[in-house]
Design a protein around this motif. Structure first.
Motif, short mmCIF file in Angstrom:
data_model
loop_
_atom_site.label_atom_id
_atom_site.label_comp_id
_atom_site.label_asym_id
_atom_site.label_seq_id
_atom_site.Cartn_x
_atom_site.Cartn_y
_atom_site.Cartn_z
N GLN A 107 -24.63 2.04 35.98
CA GLN A 107 -23.45 1.45 35.36
C GLN A 107 -23.26 1.96 33.94
O GLN A 107 -22.13 2.28 33.53
CB GLN A 107 -23.57 -0.09 35.36
N TRP A 108 -24.34 2.07 33.19
CA TRP A 108 -24.24 2.60 31.83
C TRP A 108 -23.75 4.04 31.84
O TRP A 108 -22.93 4.44 31.00
CB TRP A 108 -25.60 2.52 31.14
N LEU A 109 -24.24 4.83 32.78
CA LEU A 109 -23.79 6.22 32.89
C LEU A 109 -22.30 6.28 33.24
O LEU A 109 -21.55 7.10 32.69
CB LEU A 109 -24.60 6.96 33.97
N LYS A 110 -21.88 5.38 34.12
CA LYS A 110 -20.46 5.35 34.50
C LYS A 110 -19.58 5.01 33.31
O LYS A 110 -18.50 5.59 33.12
CB LYS A 110 -20.26 4.35 35.63
N GLU A 111 -20.05 4.07 32.50
CA GLU A 111 -19.29 3.69 31.30
C GLU A 111 -19.23 4.83 30.30
O GLU A 111 -18.29 4.91 29.50
CB GLU A 111 -19.96 2.46 30.65
N ALA A 112 -20.22 5.75 30.38
CA ALA A 112 -20.24 6.91 29.50
C ALA A 112 -19.48 8.10 30.10
O ALA A 112 -19.45 9.18 29.50
CB ALA A 112 -21.68 7.32 29.20
N GLY A 113 -18.92 7.91 31.29
CA GLY A 113 -18.09 8.95 31.88
C GLY A 113 -18.73 9.77 32.99
O GLY A 113 -18.14 10.75 33.44
N ILE A 114 -19.94 9.38 33.44
CA ILE A 114 -20.61 10.13 34.51
C ILE A 114 -20.90 9.19 35.68
O ILE A 114 -21.61 8.20 35.54
CB ILE A 114 -21.93 10.77 34.02
N ASP A 115 -20.33 9.52 36.82
CA ASP A 115 -20.57 8.75 38.04
C ASP A 115 -21.71 9.42 38.79
O ASP A 115 -21.53 10.46 39.43
CB ASP A 115 -19.30 8.72 38.90
N TYR A 116 -22.90 8.87 38.70
CA TYR A 116 -24.10 9.53 39.20
C TYR A 116 -24.74 8.70 40.30
O TYR A 116 -24.88 7.47 40.17
CB TYR A 116 -25.09 9.73 38.05
#
Length: 368
Positions: A107-116
């Motif tokens: 979720q933190w990565l998604k908020e930073a622009g990366i869907d991993y």
């Protein structure tokens, strides 16, 4: 369920880069070759959250976790994760069960622009897939064993055959009393993980047989998985028969010259020589009872003389004064006895090159 297992195995076959979000103590107990440790929490932070969970429940533990990993701490860890994701767009993240730690990081990565993506089921599911492989593959793929006396370059043989799996490499140990390396031996879990992955890769490459070096039940401190060991005990054997002088030169290089170089490279000239001396003496001391007191004393005296000579720059040839009787009086008779128990399974004998050519011809066939 089988479909899920196959998806996990594909990650290993393809050497898929993965981020292991577990705490360092978990990673050190067992991990995967293509994974890097970038933990969500340190060992201390994980322990505090675990204690909170037991005493106050999940909600309080989650709240504490966010308090511990916030601000600059969170930013520093985010930077490491983001760099990994950008450099490895085909990768995955996982925690122990694919639960809160990996979902939070995702979720933190998604908020930073990366869907991993994360591994559903996490480390536990990946590990179980490898354990299933170790249990099932010995039943479905024929094995072939490379035998030979100490110094026959059996490990070199398996490393030059495309369908062979180097168990001693997976264990990071040569299997004898002088078998350890400068770096620590692999853990049991890591040994099993590496072995299963290497077997999978050979199967995926289309090979119909797997070749292994003749091993005992243990390699250093690790145990061969029971299905693998049982499969090896029923497999045909090819025996390398090289002369004593050839084997002695190999052992001189492997046990002495290479180890001196490795110890001095890692620990420096002075300390390296001290540690290498300890390694050699300890290797002999481990088999003192089997050698008998008088033989052990004689060989130890020769070893100490040889160590002193090479430390003074007089070369390594004096080490043959203890290596030769050690082979002739201990290792060779021991292996001859062990091999006599496999007589009915021996299907070929020859020198190193002859055995290599034979195995290349009869075991390296692939599925079309």
């Amino acid at each position: 369920m089988r479909e899920d297992t196959n998806k996990y195995l594909e990650l290993f076959i393809n050497n898929t880069p993965m981020v292991d979000l577990r705490a360092p103590i978990e990673f050190n107990q067992g991990a995967f070759p293509s994974a890097i440790s970038l933990p969500l929490m340190t060992d201390d932070e994980r322990e505090k959250v675990g204690t909170c969970y037991k005493q106050q429940g999940q909600d309080a533990a989650i709240k504490l976790g966010h308090q511990l990993v916030c601000g600059q701490t969170k930013d520093q860890r985010m930077e490491l994760w983001l760099n990994f994701c950008r450099n490895n767009p085909e990768g995955y993240i996982y925690c122990f069960r694919g639960g809160l730690r990996s979902r939070t990081t995702q979720q933190w990565l998604k908020e930073a622009g990366i869907d991993y993506p994360l591994v559903q089921g996490g480390y536990k599911a990946l590990r179980n897939a490898l354990l299933t492989t170790l249990a099932d593959l010995p039943k479905s793929m024929p094995f072939h064993i490379v035998g030979g006396k100490t110094g026959s370059a059996k490990t070199l043989m398996v490393n030059t055959l495309g369908n062979a799996v180097d168990l001693e490499g997976a264990a990071h140990h040569r299997g004898s009393s002088f078998g350890r390396f400068v770096e620590p031996q692999n853990s049991q879990i890591n040994f099993e993980n590496v072995t299963a992955i290497e077997m999978l890769k050979r199967q995926n490459a289309g090979f119909q047989q797997l070749v292994f070096e003749d091993e005992g039940r243990n390699i250093g401190s690790v145990d061969l998985p029971v299905p693998l060991y049982q499969g090896m005990q029923a497999a045909p054997v090819t025996v390398i028969e090289d002369p004593l002088d050839v084997r002695l030169q190999r052992l001189l290089q492997e046990y002495v010259i290479d180890m001196v170089a490795d110890y001095t490279r890692v620990h420096g000239e002075e300390q390296g020589h001290v540690l290498c001396e300890e390694y050699l003496l300890l290797g002999l001391d481990k088999i003192k009872r089997r050698l008998g007191d008088q033989r052990w004393r004689t060989l130890r005296e020769e070893m100490q003389k040889a160590i002193k000579m090479h430390q003074q720059g007089s070369g390594y040839e004096a080490h043959l004064n203890w290596l030769a009787p050690l082979l002739e009086l201990y290792y060779d008779p021991m292996y001859e006895y062990q091999l006599s128990q496999k007589n009915e399974r021996i299907i070929y004998r020859g020198n190193w090159q002859e055995c290599h050519d034979y195995l290349s011809e009869v075991t390296a066939n692939k599925d079309q």
